[in-house]
Design an enzyme around this catalytic site. Structure first.
Site, PDB file in Angstrom:
ATOM      1  N   ASP A 168       0.901  -1.491  -0.067  1.00  0.00           N
ATOM      2  CA  ASP A 168       0.108  -0.069  -0.023  1.00  0.00           C
ATOM      3  C   ASP A 168       0.870   1.440  -0.048  1.00  0.00           C
ATOM      4  OD1 ASP A 168       0.947  -0.169   2.675  1.00  0.00           O
ATOM      5  OD2 ASP A 168      -1.146  -0.121   3.534  1.00  0.00           O
ATOM      6  N   SER A 169       2.209   1.139   0.078  1.00  0.00           N
ATOM      7  CA  SER A 169       3.117   2.267  -0.112  1.00  0.00           C
ATOM      8  C   SER A 169       2.891   2.745  -1.512  1.00  0.00           C
ATOM      9  CB  SER A 169       4.455   1.807  -0.199  1.00  0.00           C
ATOM     10  OG  SER A 169       4.674   0.717  -1.036  1.00  0.00           O
ATOM     11  N   ASP A 214      -1.123  -6.104  -0.556  1.00  0.00           N
ATOM     12  CA  ASP A 214      -1.061  -5.579   1.034  1.00  0.00           C
ATOM     13  C   ASP A 214      -2.530  -5.162   1.362  1.00  0.00           C
ATOM     14  OD1 ASP A 214       0.151  -4.717   3.337  1.00  0.00           O
ATOM     15  OD2 ASP A 214       1.094  -2.897   2.267  1.00  0.00           O
ATOM     16  N   LYS A 225      -1.015  -9.622   2.602  1.00  0.00           N
ATOM     17  CA  LYS A 225      -0.037  -9.072   3.705  1.00  0.00           C
ATOM     18  C   LYS A 225      -0.950  -8.314   4.406  1.00  0.00           C
ATOM     19  CE  LYS A 225       3.242  -5.581   3.591  1.00  0.00           C
ATOM     20  NZ  LYS A 225       2.589  -4.844   4.463  1.00  0.00           N
ATOM     21  N   GLU A 256      -0.911  -5.732   8.474  1.00  0.00           N
ATOM     22  CA  GLU A 256      -0.102  -5.268   9.397  1.00  0.00           C
ATOM     23  C   GLU A 256      -0.302  -5.636  10.929  1.00  0.00           C
ATOM     24  OE1 GLU A 256       0.726  -1.130   9.092  1.00  0.00           O
ATOM     25  OE2 GLU A 256       1.399  -1.138   6.782  1.00  0.00           O
ATOM     26  N   GLU A 276       9.625  -4.138   9.739  1.00  0.00           N
ATOM     27  CA  GLU A 276      10.006  -2.940   9.203  1.00  0.00           C
ATOM     28  C   GLU A 276      10.596  -2.199  10.470  1.00  0.00           C
ATOM     29  OE1 GLU A 276       6.931  -1.126   6.822  1.00  0.00           O
ATOM     30  OE2 GLU A 276       8.130   0.892   6.702  1.00  0.00           O
TER      31      GLU A 276
END
Ligand code: KIV
Length: 259
Positions: free
Chosen positions: A40-41, A79, A108, A110, A177
């Site tokens: 999502d960056s 993500d 993925k 978080e 990260e």
């Protein structure tokens, strides 16, 4: 690359991952990397927003479909964006949509200990899940910034708890990260699945980078941990300048380029 093969790379060789957001770049990366992350960056480094929080699942699916078209047999991981996995049912609905509409090999999400029950529910329902612990960009507005994690014993032990909880819940690998090198190294040694680092030193099982950082395409900000392997922005600017001069001087198109 299957999830099982990916997992088996631990203690054999380092794992290499990059992000990609379209088919042009995924086709350039596919033969070389072990997996491609549609992170999502992309909301920042591709779409020009200030953080990752306002990208939607439909937008992630749009980009993942493009990445898949260029990715050959390389595993593509989507993500899950902010707010799409706040409970088990919602997470499964989002992951199912990612699987069915984008055809990705894994998702993925978080979070550590606090997300373990959601991870377990997804894994129990045949979704391959990659975890993400340490600095969590989806928390940026809540925390008021991006902060390096794992500096003291308490934080180190919490990270270990996070990693172990989601390992037990069934993730096949974890991204770590923004964690100090010694802590990341400690976590890697204490879990049995690959720990992929970004901004977390080289004593982990592999690395992932945001491709717009490592190719010098994103000019707003280059994180300290990223290495610029190329400066593509300069190549683009010089090419566009040359094109402009050729058009202004009637040097483009020439006779060979005309019918
Ligand atoms: O969104 C992303 O690109 C990521 C990487 C920073 C791991 O999550």
């Amino acid at each position: 690359m299957t999830v099982k093969n990916f997992k088996n790379l631990k203690n054999k060789r380092k794992i290499v991952m990059l992000t990609a957001y379209d088919s042009i770049f995924s086709s350039l990366f596919a033969d070389t990397v072990d997996a491609i992350l549609v992170g999502d960056s992309l909301n920042m480094s591709f779409n020009g927003n200030d953080d990752t929080l306002n990208i939607t699942l439909d937008e992630m699916i749009y980009h993942s479909k493009a990445v898949k078209r260029g990715s050959k047999d390389t595993m593509v991981i989507l993500d899950l964006p902010f707010g799409t996995y706040t409970n088990k049912k919602e997470a499964f609905k989002s992951a199912k949509k990612a699987y069915q509409k984008a055809g990705v090999g894994a998702i993925k999400l978080e979070g550590g200990e606090e997300k373990a029950d959601i991870v377990k529910y997804l894994c129990d329902n045949n979704i391959a899940v990659m975890g993400h612990i340490g600095l969590l960009p989806q928390k940026v507005r809540n925390l008021g910034g991006y902060f390096i994690v794992g500096k003291d014993e308490e934080s180190k032990q919490q990270l270990l708890k996070d990693a172990k909880a989601i390992e037990l819940a069934g993730v096949f690998a974890i991204i770590i990260e923004g964690v100090v090198k010694e802590t990341a190294s400690f976590i890697a040694k204490n879990i049995n699945i690959p720990l992929i680092g970004i901004g977390s030193g080289n004593e982990v099982d592999g690395q992932v980078l945001v491709y717009t950082d490592m190719l010098g395409l994103y000019e707003k900000f280059t994180p300290k941990f990223s290495r610029k392997y190329a400066n593509i922005s300069n190549v683009v600017r010089e090419s566009v300048q040359k094109y402009k001069e050729d058009v202004l001087n009637s040097n483009f198109p020439n006779d060979k380029e005309s019918f």
